[in-house]
Design an enzyme around this catalytic site. Structure first.
Site, PDB file in Angstrom:
ATOM      1  N   THR A 224     -49.777  16.647 -23.539  1.00 36.45           N
ATOM      2  CA  THR A 224     -48.455  16.092 -23.298  1.00 36.45           C
ATOM      3  C   THR A 224     -48.592  14.961 -22.312  1.00 36.45           C
ATOM      4  O   THR A 224     -49.072  15.155 -21.197  1.00 36.45           O
ATOM      5  CB  THR A 224     -47.439  17.113 -22.759  1.00 36.45           C
ATOM      6  OG1 THR A 224     -46.494  16.406 -21.946  1.00 36.45           O
ATOM      7  CG2 THR A 224     -48.072  18.164 -21.902  1.00 36.45           C
TER       8      THR A 224
ATOM      9  N   ASP B 146     -46.317  13.557 -20.834  1.00 37.98           N
ATOM     10  CA  ASP B 146     -45.309  13.702 -19.778  1.00 37.98           C
ATOM     11  C   ASP B 146     -45.779  14.573 -18.604  1.00 37.98           C
ATOM     12  O   ASP B 146     -45.093  14.655 -17.601  1.00 37.98           O
ATOM     13  CB  ASP B 146     -44.025  14.352 -20.333  1.00 37.98           C
ATOM     14  CG  ASP B 146     -43.322  13.468 -21.326  1.00 37.98           C
ATOM     15  OD1 ASP B 146     -43.735  12.305 -21.471  1.00 37.98           O
ATOM     16  OD2 ASP B 146     -42.364  13.945 -21.964  1.00 37.98           O
TER      17      ASP B 146
ATOM     18  N   MET C 167     -41.950   7.065 -20.445  1.00 39.58           N
ATOM     19  CA  MET C 167     -41.841   8.377 -21.074  1.00 39.58           C
ATOM     20  C   MET C 167     -41.461   9.441 -20.033  1.00 39.58           C
ATOM     21  O   MET C 167     -41.718   9.256 -18.838  1.00 39.58           O
ATOM     22  CB  MET C 167     -43.164   8.782 -21.736  1.00 39.58           C
ATOM     23  CG  MET C 167     -43.535   7.931 -22.926  1.00 39.58           C
ATOM     24  SD  MET C 167     -44.305   6.438 -22.363  1.00 39.58           S
ATOM     25  CE  MET C 167     -45.904   6.999 -21.981  1.00 39.58           C
TER      26      MET C 167
HETATM   27  P1  ATP Z   1     -44.933  16.361 -28.019  1.00 40.50           P
HETATM   28  O1  ATP Z   1     -43.576  16.909 -27.705  1.00 40.50           O
HETATM   29  O2  ATP Z   1     -45.765  16.133 -26.802  1.00 40.50           O
HETATM   30  O3  ATP Z   1     -44.932  15.203 -28.928  1.00 40.50           O
HETATM   31  P2  ATP Z   1     -45.202  18.823 -29.456  1.00 40.50           P
HETATM   32  O4  ATP Z   1     -46.381  19.643 -29.833  1.00 40.50           O
HETATM   33  O5  ATP Z   1     -44.194  19.493 -28.579  1.00 40.50           O
HETATM   34  O6  ATP Z   1     -45.764  17.489 -28.813  1.00 40.50           O
HETATM   35  P3  ATP Z   1     -43.467  18.943 -31.735  1.00 40.50           P
HETATM   36  O7  ATP Z   1     -43.154  17.900 -32.749  1.00 40.50           O
HETATM   37  O8  ATP Z   1     -42.359  19.583 -31.023  1.00 40.50           O
HETATM   38  O9  ATP Z   1     -44.498  18.258 -30.759  1.00 40.50           O
HETATM   39  O10 ATP Z   1     -44.303  20.112 -32.451  1.00 40.50           O
HETATM   40  C1  ATP Z   1     -45.542  19.881 -33.130  1.00 40.50           C
HETATM   41  C2  ATP Z   1     -45.758  20.884 -34.226  1.00 40.50           C
HETATM   42  O11 ATP Z   1     -45.519  22.202 -33.751  1.00 40.50           O
HETATM   43  C3  ATP Z   1     -44.839  20.676 -35.413  1.00 40.50           C
HETATM   44  O12 ATP Z   1     -45.605  20.746 -36.589  1.00 40.50           O
HETATM   45  C4  ATP Z   1     -43.822  21.798 -35.327  1.00 40.50           C
HETATM   46  O13 ATP Z   1     -43.440  22.271 -36.600  1.00 40.50           O
HETATM   47  C5  ATP Z   1     -44.572  22.880 -34.578  1.00 40.50           C
HETATM   48  N1  ATP Z   1     -43.644  23.630 -33.734  1.00 40.50           N
HETATM   49  C6  ATP Z   1     -42.806  23.134 -32.792  1.00 40.50           C
HETATM   50  N2  ATP Z   1     -42.091  24.109 -32.186  1.00 40.50           N
HETATM   51  C7  ATP Z   1     -42.489  25.265 -32.788  1.00 40.50           C
HETATM   52  C8  ATP Z   1     -42.108  26.641 -32.638  1.00 40.50           C
HETATM   53  N3  ATP Z   1     -41.201  27.027 -31.728  1.00 40.50           N
HETATM   54  N4  ATP Z   1     -42.725  27.535 -33.434  1.00 40.50           N
HETATM   55  C9  ATP Z   1     -43.642  27.159 -34.325  1.00 40.50           C
HETATM   56  N5  ATP Z   1     -44.039  25.894 -34.518  1.00 40.50           N
HETATM   57  C10 ATP Z   1     -43.479  24.947 -33.769  1.00 40.50           C
END
Ligand code: ATP
Ligand code: MG
Length: 476
Positions: free
Chosen positions: A219, A221, A264
């Site tokens: 992340t 952030d 960001m």
């Molecule tokens: P960033 O926010 O730093 O860009 P992130 O990993 O939080 O990274 P997201 O787009 O929220 O990015 O999630 C990435 C992947 O994780 C996606 O494919 C999404 O479907 C899956 N995902 C997100 N939240 C969940 C959850 N609560 N349970 C299962 N899968 C999840």
């Protein structure tokens, strides 16, 4: 005499008085059976001269480095590093790597170092790349990853494996892992990704499969709880200086120049705070954790006018998640979500730019020269800097040692500057935010000499859990 008590989530060391001295989350979930093969690193030239090659599985890293008198020593994590015995025979390992969520400098370095670490340290040569995030498990072909294939990728930004949002289907993913005979899964991604990784781990456990699931938190952030810092953050702070410099040059070169740089930080203002502290050119930093107001005494408009009078120009850094409550008021009903279900933010930078322009032209009848810079995608897309590269190497190697030793359902990261294996749930249960009551924010206020915006009776401070507070925005 101290006693060791096994609770549902952790092993606790308790003294005679029932006082919990230590709280160690369960052995980051061992795979069935104990590791039984000698670690090939015993024969490695690289480790031949290391004084203490292996880390004992009993070694722990404390979450709270300062422990006050008569308080428990608190949560400990397993120290990361190579173990004397490993769970997997090198030629039986079939690993895969997937990257999910947004971009962040350093992803390619992590991919490269997992591949090289598995190959050079453990002699593993069966490594698959899952393309396009979670949905790639069931909708795309895999690529073969070798040290040669990934040799140069750390010099590029982005992710070599591509990424996506949405599409997490636990059953389909685990079916696919099983069908492909994969026994080590390395998952690089942010909070959402780690939640997805926890579900994959649970499903693997439910099916009784000997598959190690390792998460590497990503992340930009820096909002992941427990760990000291996330990779890409240093690079982002450094690159943000270029945008701030540009805004400064522009603002300084005209009469009443006002430069706004949006950085960001959806729920936490670390990048904005550190970029401001590093720069010295920033007059005011606005972050999600610290409510601000525009009009009235001590408001932002007053402060801008004061700085323009004193210096002839003014630079504002605003984190993308700051002041969302105000912008939302102007756009009722607009509540969009991305494919992963994350709420899309309103553009605080554009909103603020317009508000300032309107105020000075209509109310103050003053001409100002406004320059707005949003470097978000330029920052996210660059390769990681030297310190992030080193950090990514450590994360990747720790993940490899952990999975090889048979740990599963863990993420890796430094806790008080010692790398540790942390149960995934511990990093997803909370978000790391800037604490307004900590010294770092005070240092920033002292450095910019900006208003703290806390002297307005209408404003109640945000509670630092990321929850929107009950702010009266009448003064806006
Ligand atoms: P960033 O926010 O730093 O860009 P992130 O990993 O939080 O990274 P997201 O787009 O929220 O990015 O999630 C990435 C992947 O994780 C996606 O494919 C999404 O479907 C899956 N995902 C997100 N939240 C969940 C959850 N609560 N349970 C299962 N899968 C999840
Ligand atoms: Mg996220």
């Amino acid at each position: 005499q101290n006693q060791r008590i096994r609770t549902q989530v952790s092993d606790q060391i308790v003294n005679d008085d029932g006082f919990v001295l230590e709280d160690v989350p369960h052995l980051t979930n061992f795979l069935p059976d104990l590791p039984s093969y000698p670690n090939p690193l015993q024969k490695s030239q690289a480790y031949a001269i290391v004084k203490k090659t292996f880390v004992s599985s009993e070694d722990a890293v404390a979450q709270n480095i300062v422990v006050q008198k008569d308080t428990p020593r608190g949560v400990h994590f397993r120290r990361a590093g190579p173990r004397e015995k490993v769970y997997f025979k090198s030629d039986e390992v079939r690993a895969c790597i997937v990257t999910c969520g947004g971009l962040c400098p350093g992803i390619n370095t992590v991919i490269r170092e997992i591949v090289c670490g598995l190959n050079y340290m453990y002699g593993v040569d069966n490594i698959l790349g899952i393309e396009g995030g979670y949905k790639g498990f069931y909708s795309r072909n895999t690529t073969t990853l070798t040290p040669k294939v990934v040799n140069d990728i750390h010099k590029r930004g982005g992710t070599f494996l591509c990424t996506s949002r949405g599409g997490h289907d636990t059953n389909k993913i685990v079916d696919n892992i099983q069908d492909r005979g994969i026994n080590q899964v390395y998952i690089i991604g942010g909070d959402g990704t780690q939640r997805g990784a926890a579900l994959i781990y649970k499903e693997v456990e439910k099916r009784g499969l000997p598959i190690a699931v390792a998460g590497i938190p990503k992340t930009i952030d820096n909002d992941i709880a427990v760990i000291d810092k996330s990779f890409g953050f240093d690079t982002a702070v450094e690159e943000a200086q270029r945008a701030i410099n540009a805004a400064h040059v522009e603002a300084e070169s005209v009469e009443n120049g006002v430069g706004i740089v949006k950085l960001m930080g959806r729920y936490s203002g670390f990048i904005a705070m550190f970029a401001t502290l590093a720069s010295r050119d920033v007059d005011c930093c606005l972050i999600p954790e610290s409510p601000f107001y525009l009009e009235g005494r001590g408001g932002l408009f007053d402060f801008i006018e004061q700085r323009l009078k004193e210096n002839g120009h003014m630079i504002i850094v605003v984190a993308e998640g700051a002041g969302q409550e105000y912008v939302a008021q102007n756009m009722p009903g607009v509540d969009e979500k991305d494919a992963s279900g994350n709420r899309l933010l309103h553009d605080i930078g554009l909103w603020l730019t317009q508000k300032i322009k309107d105020h000075f032209s209509k109310v103050r009848k003053m001409t100002i020269n406004m320059k707005y810079i949003d470097p978000t995608y330029m920052i996210r897309a660059i390769p990681s800097n030297a310190s992030d590269n080193i950090y990514c190497t450590l994360l990747a190697q720790s993940a490899v040692h952990g999975a090889m030793a048979g740990y599963t359902g863990f993420t890796v990261g430094p806790v008080n500057s010692r790398h540790a294996y942390i149960p995934i749930a511990r990093v997803t249960e909370a978000t790391n935010t800037v604490k307004l009551t900590d010294r770092m924010w005070a240092r920033l206020l002292a450095s910019t000499n900006q208003p703290s915006f806390l002297n307005c009776s209408d404003v109640s401070q945000k509670d630092n859990t990321g929850a929107i507070n009950s702010m009266n925005t009448n003064s806006i």
